[in-house]
Design an enzyme around this catalytic site. Structure first.
Site, mmCIF file in Angstrom:
data_model
loop_
_atom_site.group_PDB
_atom_site.id
_atom_site.type_symbol
_atom_site.label_atom_id
_atom_site.label_comp_id
_atom_site.label_asym_id
_atom_site.label_seq_id
_atom_site.Cartn_x
_atom_site.Cartn_y
_atom_site.Cartn_z
ATOM 1 N N SER A 1 0.863 -1.186 0.000
ATOM 2 C CA SER A 1 0.000 0.000 0.000
ATOM 3 C C SER A 1 0.892 1.225 0.000
ATOM 4 C CB SER A 1 -0.870 -0.005 1.267
ATOM 5 O OG SER A 1 -1.475 1.242 1.498
ATOM 6 N N TYR B 1 -1.693 -1.276 10.680
ATOM 7 C CA TYR B 1 -1.822 -1.393 9.228
ATOM 8 C C TYR B 1 -0.560 -0.887 8.532
ATOM 9 C CZ TYR B 1 -3.848 -0.859 4.541
ATOM 10 O OH TYR B 1 -4.107 -0.942 3.190
#
Length: 253
Positions: free
Chosen positions: A144, A157
């Site tokens: 990401s 995350y």
């Protein structure tokens, strides 16, 4: 006209929605047989049904990637169904709870790291064992932009996505001479159920995300899928250990 993945077998984790589903469908359009791996049985079955509706070949295998026995079974069932594995898109991931580093619950940290980082490592481990026997393979791991920069309120995350990049680079070096290529994609803010959960359906929050994208819009899952297919294809035969950013310019700012 020949298709990019004619006769190839591709495994996609987290294929029940978003980027995973878009990638599974894209692989099928290019001639691949696809193993749909998904934790949610309803969404996984739906993806497999979409593939079969379009005359594609797919098998759905319900899998929790954080559990080693289930990942091992996933690969065993892949071999049983199709006899081999040519490419893998290790995409399954969760965002976890939004909380600061101090307020992040330990159970949230453990769960996010178990799915996002341990899960990708487990998938790679068993995929690599098979690809080493075949003496060829390609895989893409889904990181990401949060693997490249920090985001407030998402410590677990962000840590997991940074870890995926390090894991990808390490494995790419380990198996570069074994004819196995390993790369990663770093999507920006993509219109997926995960982003919809983060925005909570709040138009103002989505507008903030859109304003943060230099291109002025959110990305679409199919745009990430296109990058995944290229990285898995022979067109990328000299590309390994690479982190491809698909983010509308987000991290270029």
């Amino acid at each position: 006209m020949a298709q990019l993945f004619d006769g190839k077998v591709v495994l996609v984790t987290g294929a029940g929605s978003g980027i995973g589903r878009a990638s599974a469908l894209a692989f099928v359009r290019e001639g691949a047989k696809v193993v749909v791996a998904e934790y949610n049985p309803d969404s996984g079955e739906e993806t497999a049904a979409l593939i079969k509706r379009d005359k594609g070949e797919a098998v759905f295998i319900c899998t929790d990637v954080s559990k080693e026995d289930e990942v091992k079974t996933l690969i065993e069932k892949t071999i049983s169904a199709f006899g081999r594995l040519d490419c893998a898109f290790n995409n399954a991931g969760i965002e976890g709870k939004i909380a600061s580093t101090v307020e992040c619950p330990t159970e949230n940290w453990d769960h996010v790291l178990a799915v996002n980082l341990k899960g990708i490592w487990l998938c790679m481990k068993y995929e690599l064992l098979l690809m080493l026997r075949q003496k060829k393979g390609a895989m893409v791991n889904c990181s990401s932009v949060a693997g490249l920069v920090g985001f407030k309120g998402l410590p677990a995350y962000v840590a997991s996505k940074h870890g995926i990049i390090g894991l990808t680079r390490t494995a790419a070096l380990e198996y570069a001479k074994e004819n196995i290529r390993i790369n990663a994609v770093c999507p920006g803010v993509i219109q997926t159920p995960m982003v919809e959960r983060v925005t909570g359906g709040n138009a103002a929050v989505q507008a903030q995300f859109e304003a943060g994208e230099p291109v002025g819009r959110l990305g679409q899952p199919e745009e990430v899928a296109a990058a995944v297919l290229w990285l898995c294809s022979e067109a990328a035969s000299f590309v390994t250990g690479h982190t491809m950013v698909v983010d509308g310019g987000w991290v270029a700012q």
